[in-house]
Design an enzyme around this catalytic site. Sequence first.
Site, mmCIF file in Angstrom:
data_model
loop_
_atom_site.group_PDB
_atom_site.id
_atom_site.type_symbol
_atom_site.label_atom_id
_atom_site.label_comp_id
_atom_site.label_asym_id
_atom_site.label_seq_id
_atom_site.Cartn_x
_atom_site.Cartn_y
_atom_site.Cartn_z
ATOM 1 C CG ASP A 21 2.929 -1.837 8.282
ATOM 2 O OD1 ASP A 21 3.080 -0.612 8.289
ATOM 3 O OD2 ASP A 21 1.819 -2.391 8.451
ATOM 4 C CD GLU A 64 1.882 3.330 13.987
ATOM 5 O OE1 GLU A 64 0.990 2.666 14.519
ATOM 6 O OE2 GLU A 64 1.707 3.956 12.927
HETATM 7 O O1 FUB Z 1 -0.408 -1.461 8.999
HETATM 8 C C1 FUB Z 1 -1.174 -1.237 10.153
HETATM 9 C C2 FUB Z 1 -0.469 -0.314 11.080
HETATM 10 O O2 FUB Z 1 -0.204 0.922 10.417
HETATM 11 C C3 FUB Z 1 0.893 -0.782 11.520
HETATM 12 O O3 FUB Z 1 0.866 -1.793 12.473
HETATM 13 C C4 FUB Z 1 1.460 0.503 11.957
HETATM 14 O O4 FUB Z 1 2.839 0.487 12.193
HETATM 15 C C5 FUB Z 1 1.062 1.408 10.818
HETATM 16 O O5 FUB Z 1 1.934 1.310 9.722
#
Ligand code: FUB
Length: 345
Positions: free
Chosen positions: A31, A244
């Site tokens: 991320d 996301e």
């Molecule tokens: O790393 C945990 C979660 O997985 C992140 O918040 C999302 O964007 C995905 O990458």
Amino acid sequence: MPEDKIDQIDFDDLNQRAISQPLVTHIYTADPSAHVFNGKIYIYPSHDIDAGEAFDDLGSHFAMEDYHILSMDSPQTEAIDNGLALHVNDVPWADKQLWAPDATEKDGTYYLFFPAKGHDGIFRIGVATSSSPVGPFKAKPEAIQESFSIDPAVFKDDNGSYYMYFGGIWGGQLQRWRTGNFNSGHPESPVAFLPENNEPALCAKVAKLRDDLLGFAEAPKDLLILDENGDPLLNGDNSRRFFEASWMHKYNGKYYFSYSTGDTHLVCYALGDNPYGPFTYAGRILEPVVGWTSHHSICEFEGQWYLFYHDSSLSKGVTHLRSVKVTPLEYDENGKIKTIAPYSS
Ligand code: FUB
């Protein structure tokens, strides 16, 4: 890339075909939110660990506990791990799952924004400050008021205003906030409270930040992504709708909102004329990587644009053990981003 395909991958071959290699290999990182501060690149990643939690569609296996900030003199030089920047035990309101963070700077203070589950099991977004871009950061005792869900990305516009983009569905709980209040029903169901497939998809959220950057200056608004006909993308359009990993950058006066499509494993983008949108879907930035998640940032360094992203190649496909990478990003003459294939064929 779905879990069930991982067994079929020859990782030696894949790593040779990878367009870039992990920036660090002594820890797992994911991320990546990259920024240039004082002429140097700083990457604010998640710090992946194996906490022994089983894989599920709510992301319980992403049980991260702290953050380490990486720095680089340029995208071609070695990435330095600057050590512990913040631990969940030092965040009074947070219980677990330090997910994807971001950071910004104002008047010599660095602000780390991060999601975590509170002691009530609800994801909120917190903020911590430091006089150094690599920390250590001191967390505020409470989460940001009216914050919810995950994946904060903070964008500073040319006029000095700061905006936070955030949200993530399924494990990120965005679908539980459709009425404005958290719906705790059907706790094990990732699809509870999603719209029907022929209804508009859930939107990422955007809110202007207060001058002190410690809270929202306004109630978060929906960030609408429209299709080529000017209609909102539908929930069933899962190769294009938001899931996301929000990011915002500006190129030639246009606002580029980019995001992950989650279960279709793409990084896509949409174009707008102001920080709030509406935005119009514009295409793919990154084809699927090895691993379920795809999460990125886009950053300019010395006139060249770069995509920071992650994959699970180093861990041989373990979903929650990812590694941050970087590769150049190019635009065509119309400002369209050229789609990147993470592995050559
Ligand atoms: O790393 C945990 C979660 O997985 C992140 O918040 C999302 O964007 C995905 O990458």
